[in-house]
Design a protein around this motif. Structure first.
Motif, PDB file in Angstrom:
ATOM      1  N   ILE A   3      -6.546   8.883  -8.324  1.00  0.00           N
ATOM      2  CA  ILE A   3      -5.672   8.074  -7.478  1.00  0.00           C
ATOM      3  C   ILE A   3      -6.427   6.883  -6.905  1.00  0.00           C
ATOM      4  O   ILE A   3      -5.849   5.842  -6.605  1.00  0.00           O
ATOM      5  N   GLU A   4      -7.765   7.026  -6.751  1.00  0.00           N
ATOM      6  CA  GLU A   4      -8.563   5.895  -6.268  1.00  0.00           C
ATOM      7  C   GLU A   4      -8.498   4.725  -7.240  1.00  0.00           C
ATOM      8  O   GLU A   4      -8.562   3.562  -6.834  1.00  0.00           O
ATOM      9  N   ILE A   5      -8.367   5.017  -8.524  1.00  0.00           N
ATOM     10  CA  ILE A   5      -8.229   3.949  -9.509  1.00  0.00           C
ATOM     11  C   ILE A   5      -6.903   3.229  -9.330  1.00  0.00           C
ATOM     12  O   ILE A   5      -6.812   2.005  -9.497  1.00  0.00           O
ATOM     13  N   GLY A   6      -5.871   3.988  -8.951  1.00  0.00           N
ATOM     14  CA  GLY A   6      -4.591   3.349  -8.636  1.00  0.00           C
ATOM     15  C   GLY A   6      -4.733   2.353  -7.501  1.00  0.00           C
ATOM     16  O   GLY A   6      -4.144   1.265  -7.537  1.00  0.00           O
ATOM     17  N   ALA A   7      -5.531   2.691  -6.496  1.00  0.00           N
ATOM     18  CA  ALA A   7      -5.778   1.759  -5.397  1.00  0.00           C
ATOM     19  C   ALA A   7      -6.532   0.532  -5.881  1.00  0.00           C
ATOM     20  O   ALA A   7      -6.243  -0.600  -5.480  1.00  0.00           O
ATOM     21  N   GLN A   8      -7.531   0.748  -6.748  1.00  0.00           N
ATOM     22  CA  GLN A   8      -8.268  -0.386  -7.305  1.00  0.00           C
ATOM     23  C   GLN A   8      -7.345  -1.313  -8.081  1.00  0.00           C
ATOM     24  O   GLN A   8      -7.451  -2.539  -7.987  1.00  0.00           O
ATOM     25  N   VAL A   9      -6.436  -0.719  -8.844  1.00  0.00           N
ATOM     26  CA  VAL A   9      -5.518  -1.510  -9.661  1.00  0.00           C
ATOM     27  C   VAL A   9      -4.619  -2.354  -8.768  1.00  0.00           C
ATOM     28  O   VAL A   9      -4.437  -3.560  -9.006  1.00  0.00           O
ATOM     29  N   SER A  44       0.816  -1.224   0.000  1.00  0.00           N
ATOM     30  CA  SER A  44       0.000   0.000   0.000  1.00  0.00           C
ATOM     31  C   SER A  44       0.844   1.266   0.000  1.00  0.00           C
ATOM     32  O   SER A  44       0.300   2.371  -0.143  1.00  0.00           O
ATOM     33  N   PHE A  45       2.157   1.141   0.139  1.00  0.00           N
ATOM     34  CA  PHE A  45       2.981   2.331   0.337  1.00  0.00           C
ATOM     35  C   PHE A  45       2.948   3.282  -0.856  1.00  0.00           C
ATOM     36  O   PHE A  45       3.115   4.487  -0.704  1.00  0.00           O
ATOM     37  N   GLY A  46       2.755   2.766  -2.075  1.00  0.00           N
ATOM     38  CA  GLY A  46       2.693   3.638  -3.236  1.00  0.00           C
ATOM     39  C   GLY A  46       1.562   4.653  -3.147  1.00  0.00           C
ATOM     40  O   GLY A  46       1.658   5.762  -3.713  1.00  0.00           O
ATOM     41  N   LEU A  47       0.487   4.326  -2.414  1.00  0.00           N
ATOM     42  CA  LEU A  47      -0.638   5.244  -2.265  1.00  0.00           C
ATOM     43  C   LEU A  47      -0.289   6.461  -1.422  1.00  0.00           C
ATOM     44  O   LEU A  47      -0.970   7.493  -1.487  1.00  0.00           O
ATOM     45  N   PHE A  48       0.756   6.361  -0.618  1.00  0.00           N
ATOM     46  CA  PHE A  48       1.129   7.449   0.274  1.00  0.00           C
ATOM     47  C   PHE A  48       1.907   8.549  -0.449  1.00  0.00           C
ATOM     48  O   PHE A  48       2.085   9.634   0.096  1.00  0.00           O
ATOM     49  N   PRO A 108      -7.203  -1.368  -0.449  1.00  0.00           N
ATOM     50  CA  PRO A 108      -8.431  -0.558  -0.451  1.00  0.00           C
ATOM     51  C   PRO A 108      -8.709   0.097   0.908  1.00  0.00           C
ATOM     52  O   PRO A 108      -9.191   1.236   0.958  1.00  0.00           O
ATOM     53  N   ILE A 109      -8.404  -0.632   1.985  1.00  0.00           N
ATOM     54  CA  ILE A 109      -8.598  -0.048   3.315  1.00  0.00           C
ATOM     55  C   ILE A 109      -7.678   1.147   3.499  1.00  0.00           C
ATOM     56  O   ILE A 109      -8.085   2.207   4.002  1.00  0.00           O
ATOM     57  N   ALA A 110      -6.412   0.995   3.090  1.00  0.00           N
ATOM     58  CA  ALA A 110      -5.462   2.096   3.215  1.00  0.00           C
ATOM     59  C   ALA A 110      -5.910   3.294   2.382  1.00  0.00           C
ATOM     60  O   ALA A 110      -5.811   4.453   2.829  1.00  0.00           O
ATOM     61  N   SER A 111      -6.418   3.034   1.177  1.00  0.00           N
ATOM     62  CA  SER A 111      -6.892   4.125   0.331  1.00  0.00           C
ATOM     63  C   SER A 111      -8.041   4.875   0.985  1.00  0.00           C
ATOM     64  O   SER A 111      -8.084   6.120   0.987  1.00  0.00           O
ATOM     65  N   ARG A 112      -8.961   4.121   1.576  1.00  0.00           N
ATOM     66  CA  ARG A 112     -10.111   4.754   2.252  1.00  0.00           C
ATOM     67  C   ARG A 112      -9.645   5.551   3.472  1.00  0.00           C
ATOM     68  O   ARG A 112     -10.095   6.697   3.701  1.00  0.00           O
TER      69      ARG A 112
END
Length: 405
Positions: free
Chosen positions: A252-258, A32-36, A158-162
């Motif tokens: 960016i939410e699509i990145g989390a989905q991917v 999940s770190f890429g989302l940060f 997905p949890i991290a994104s939310r």
């Protein structure tokens, strides 16, 4: 005669389940770190190459520590190593939440978490699993544990994104630290060292003798070369794909989905490739897997980029994502046995993480220099075909010592 230890008396399914859960948490948080990147780059005022360097250091330390951590697990038992790693992991996450500049991020996200991951992921737990599972079932068992990492990615990303959207990255990292610390309790399930079975398999072979045996084996070094490419692919895509999609106009939410979809499809892929390793020559399956990765990346770049094409890419790449782990570790165990599997696979995993270092950092440098990831994508394609070729000549028969036994 050596008496059985705790790991040899445990039911295999208990060891497999605990190993899979440990990897689920450790790898789920890691992926999940890429989302940060977007939030932290603004809040701390760092560039993408600064963030990429933190992830590159994490991957490098993840690899550098593997041979030593693997040797400790072989000697003292996987349980103690996993517990220490989980606590250090939590400290690193807290440090990242408190970081105020690039240096703080490099120490926490990079050095501390990278070292901790070496003790809470594949090298240590696969060694524990390999010692309680029959050789003809190791590929499937390794595939199940590897799938745990993919399930973690599917669950945690997905949890991290939310959480990032609702409470920000500081609080999200604190919650992750608590979850990782609690996962250390699962260490009891993989506690113990190899007992009579592995002693018989390897005789009185010492650590130095095991290293010398591997060092002169040509196939062992070809495995190292191939796994370098795997690390490059994984780190580049996990670290930079969300930002790449964001640059192209996808949210960016699509990145989390991917990333979540990559994890979902790799649950199936890890098990399928693990099973394939029980039935087919593992080196040929690996060669096909790497070539398929290059083909998938090329098709992704050729096709028009849409939400749907990104999801299709995620599913295809996810199926191929960590299927290399049960196959590569399976070849190491087949050639050299399982007494020193954690240590010897740890060395191969070091090569994987050196590739990860360059995949995370070099892609950031390329973007900062050119404003595009095109060169990084092209390099990924070329490396995939290179890895496919180097696996074909690997000599994967057991060493003479095992054949004599």
């Amino acid at each position: 005669m050596t008496s059985p230890t705790l790991s040899t008396m445990k039911r295999p399914w208990i060891v497999i389940l605990c190993a899979a859960l440990i990897v689920t948490v450790a790898m789920g948080v890691r992926q999940s770190f890429g989302l940060f990147l977007p939030q932290m780059s603004i809040d701390i005022d760092i560039s993408r190459s600064d963030f990429g360097l933190a992830m590159a250091l994490q991957n490098l330390l993840f690899g550098l520590a593997q041979p030593f951590v693997g040797a400790m697990a072989d000697k003292y038992g996987a349980g103690r190593v996993v517990l220490a790693g989980a606590l250090l992991y939590a400290v690193g996450l807290v440090g990242a939440a408190l970081a105020t500049n690039a240096l703080g991020l490099h120490i926490s996200f990079g050095l501390l978490i990278g070292t901790a991951q070496s003790a809470t992921t594949f090298v240590v737990v696969l060694g524990a699993v390999g010692r309680v599972v029959r050789p003809e079932k190791r590929g499937s068992a390794f595939g199940i544990v590897t799938a745990g990492g993919s399930f973690g990615q599917f669950l945690v990303v997905p949890i991290a994104s939310r959480l990032l959207g609702d409470i920000g990255y500081h609080q999200t990292l604190w919650l992750m630290a608590g979850a990782v610390a609690l996962s250390g309790l699962l260490a009891i399930g993989v506690a113990g060292r190899g007992g009579a079975a592995t002693t018989t398999e390897n005789g009185e072979q010492s650590t130095r003798e095991a290293l010398r045996e591997a060092a002169v084996h040509r196939g062992y070094w070809l495995l190292n070369a191939g796994f370098f490419v795997c690390g490059f692919h994984i780190a580049f895509i996990a670290t930079h794909l969300p930002a790449y999609l964001d640059d192209k106009g996808l949210r960016i939410e699509i990145g989390a989905q991917v990333l979540a979809l990559v994890g979902l499809f790799n649950i199936l892929g890890s098990y399928v490739f693990g099973r394939a390793g029980d039935m087919l020559r593992q080196k040929y399956v690996l060669a096909w897997l790497y070539a398929a990765r290059s083909a998938v990346i090329a098709l992704f770049l050729i096709a028009p980029l849409t939400h749907m094409s990104a999801l299709v890419f995620a599913g295809a790449m996810g199926f191929l994502w960590l299927g290399t782990v049960p196959l590569t570790s399976g070849i190491v165990g087949r050639i050299f046995g399982v007494r020193y599997l954690s240590m010897l696979y740890g060395i191969v995993f070091l090569s994987h993480q050196i590739g990860s270092f360059f995949g995370a950092w070099m892609a950031g440098l390329i973007f900062d220099a050119t404003g595009s990831y095109n060169a990084a994508w092209g390099l990924s394609i070329a490396l995939g075909f290179f890895a496919a070729l180097v696996h074909i000549p690997i000599g994967d028969a057991p060493v003479r010592r095992l054949q004599a036994a």
